[in-house]
Design an enzyme around this catalytic site. Sequence first.
Site, mmCIF file in Angstrom:
data_model
loop_
_atom_site.group_PDB
_atom_site.id
_atom_site.type_symbol
_atom_site.label_atom_id
_atom_site.label_comp_id
_atom_site.label_asym_id
_atom_site.label_seq_id
_atom_site.Cartn_x
_atom_site.Cartn_y
_atom_site.Cartn_z
ATOM 1 N N SER A 125 6.038 8.448 -0.215
ATOM 2 C CA SER A 125 5.619 7.326 -1.061
ATOM 3 C C SER A 125 4.144 7.424 -1.434
ATOM 4 O O SER A 125 3.693 6.762 -2.373
ATOM 5 C CB SER A 125 5.884 5.995 -0.351
ATOM 6 O OG SER A 125 5.013 5.836 0.761
ATOM 7 N N PRO B 255 4.775 3.609 7.306
ATOM 8 C CA PRO B 255 3.952 4.339 8.290
ATOM 9 C C PRO B 255 2.586 4.772 7.778
ATOM 10 O O PRO B 255 1.804 5.357 8.525
ATOM 11 C CB PRO B 255 4.816 5.567 8.589
ATOM 12 C CG PRO B 255 5.518 5.841 7.297
ATOM 13 C CD PRO B 255 5.817 4.486 6.708
ATOM 14 N N GLY C 179 1.856 5.826 4.017
ATOM 15 C CA GLY C 179 1.781 6.698 2.840
ATOM 16 C C GLY C 179 0.695 6.287 1.868
ATOM 17 O O GLY C 179 -0.081 7.120 1.380
ATOM 18 N N ASP D 133 2.789 -10.520 8.931
ATOM 19 C CA ASP D 133 3.578 -10.502 7.700
ATOM 20 C C ASP D 133 2.657 -10.271 6.499
ATOM 21 O O ASP D 133 1.689 -11.000 6.293
ATOM 22 C CB ASP D 133 4.307 -11.843 7.564
ATOM 23 C CG ASP D 133 5.205 -11.908 6.327
ATOM 24 O OD1 ASP D 133 5.165 -10.980 5.499
ATOM 25 O OD2 ASP D 133 5.947 -12.894 6.194
ATOM 26 N N ASP E 249 3.587 -2.157 -1.343
ATOM 27 C CA ASP E 249 4.866 -1.512 -1.666
ATOM 28 C C ASP E 249 5.934 -2.047 -0.710
ATOM 29 O O ASP E 249 6.536 -1.294 0.054
ATOM 30 C CB ASP E 249 4.732 0.010 -1.559
ATOM 31 C CG ASP E 249 5.967 0.746 -2.057
ATOM 32 O OD1 ASP E 249 6.720 0.163 -2.856
ATOM 33 O OD2 ASP E 249 6.182 1.907 -1.639
ATOM 34 N N LYS F 79 10.084 -4.405 -7.017
ATOM 35 C CA LYS F 79 11.447 -3.896 -6.864
ATOM 36 C C LYS F 79 12.346 -4.628 -7.855
ATOM 37 O O LYS F 79 12.295 -5.857 -7.969
ATOM 38 C CB LYS F 79 11.933 -4.103 -5.430
ATOM 39 C CG LYS F 79 10.950 -3.611 -4.362
ATOM 40 C CD LYS F 79 10.613 -2.125 -4.494
ATOM 41 C CE LYS F 79 9.565 -1.709 -3.461
ATOM 42 N NZ LYS F 79 9.236 -0.279 -3.531
#
Length: 352
Positions: free
Chosen positions: A184, A218, A220, A256, A272, A301
Amino acid sequence: MNTLLMHCRPGFEGEVCAEIAEHAATLEIPGYAKSKPASAHVEFVCQDADGAERLMRRLRFADLIFPRQWARGPGFIELPESQRIEVLLAELASYPVCGSLWLEVLDTNAGKEVSTFCRKFEKPLRAALVKAGRLQEDPALPRLLLTFRSGREVFVGLAEPRNSALWPMGIPRLKFPREAPSRSTLKLEEAWHQFIPRSEWDKRLAPDMLAVDLGAAPGGWTWQLVNREMRVTAVDNGPMAENLMYSGLVDHQKVDGYQYRPRQRVDWMVCDIVEKPARTGALIETWIGEGLCREAVVNLKLPMKQRYAEVRKILQRLRESFDARGLKVVIGCKQLYHDREEVTCHLRRLER
């Protein structure tokens, strides 16, 4: 040249049709869009002979969301098995002299097969065009875009270099960095290429800038920020890649992403997160509208249906909100090559 050819991601032909039809109607340029599912391209056939040229003159390619590339021409033509160059030279007799040449294919499995032919064909074709006086290196002249559907079928098109894709077919050739924890990472790098002039990177993507990555794990996108030597707050309940934490530039906050707010204004917010686009749109509205960040890159999205309509609605809501606040915000939106069922938004808040 009554036809406008547009490349796109396979499966998004309907979105391109809806988008270009809306623009054409607004500009009062009559025509109709045609496409086949998963064909990775759309043709908009104009009623008037100069309709495609007028569309390209009145629209900024950078403002279009779903098209990756465009070119105007008379439509696809057939080529013989032999003497292809001679046929193309005859076709180009009525075209202006061009300043550059790109051979393109469609983003399909068939297109990948045709690309081998194009690599072999380009050198002799280029030499023949130069010899015939149809091609001379000049960035001020139109670009000749030859889109091959097969070795026997080609769209002979034109586009202005400053008002078309940055790369052939709109596909950047970015190398995946081995140190990055996920692929990503290329989405954010492509977004920077798409929305920020390369000459401004050192100023707008500078070392020691403050950045927030929402939904970071993680890491990107965080990797790209750290690679520019920014100080990053990575917000995610999930684990971050160890090599990023060892950099000393990352503060991992396990909260969050939609609830997090920075203690001070930051230079960049990137996000993202897989979430409904309306909720992400509201997040953008808050961060830019309340001055929490100067610039943002955020992925929306997309729903299964009415994807163009949903994106358009969110962008309109953002513009109305910023206008109501008296803010000047530059908004860009594009379905990038590395995007899938999503589009990437870039926002920059300007000081009045």
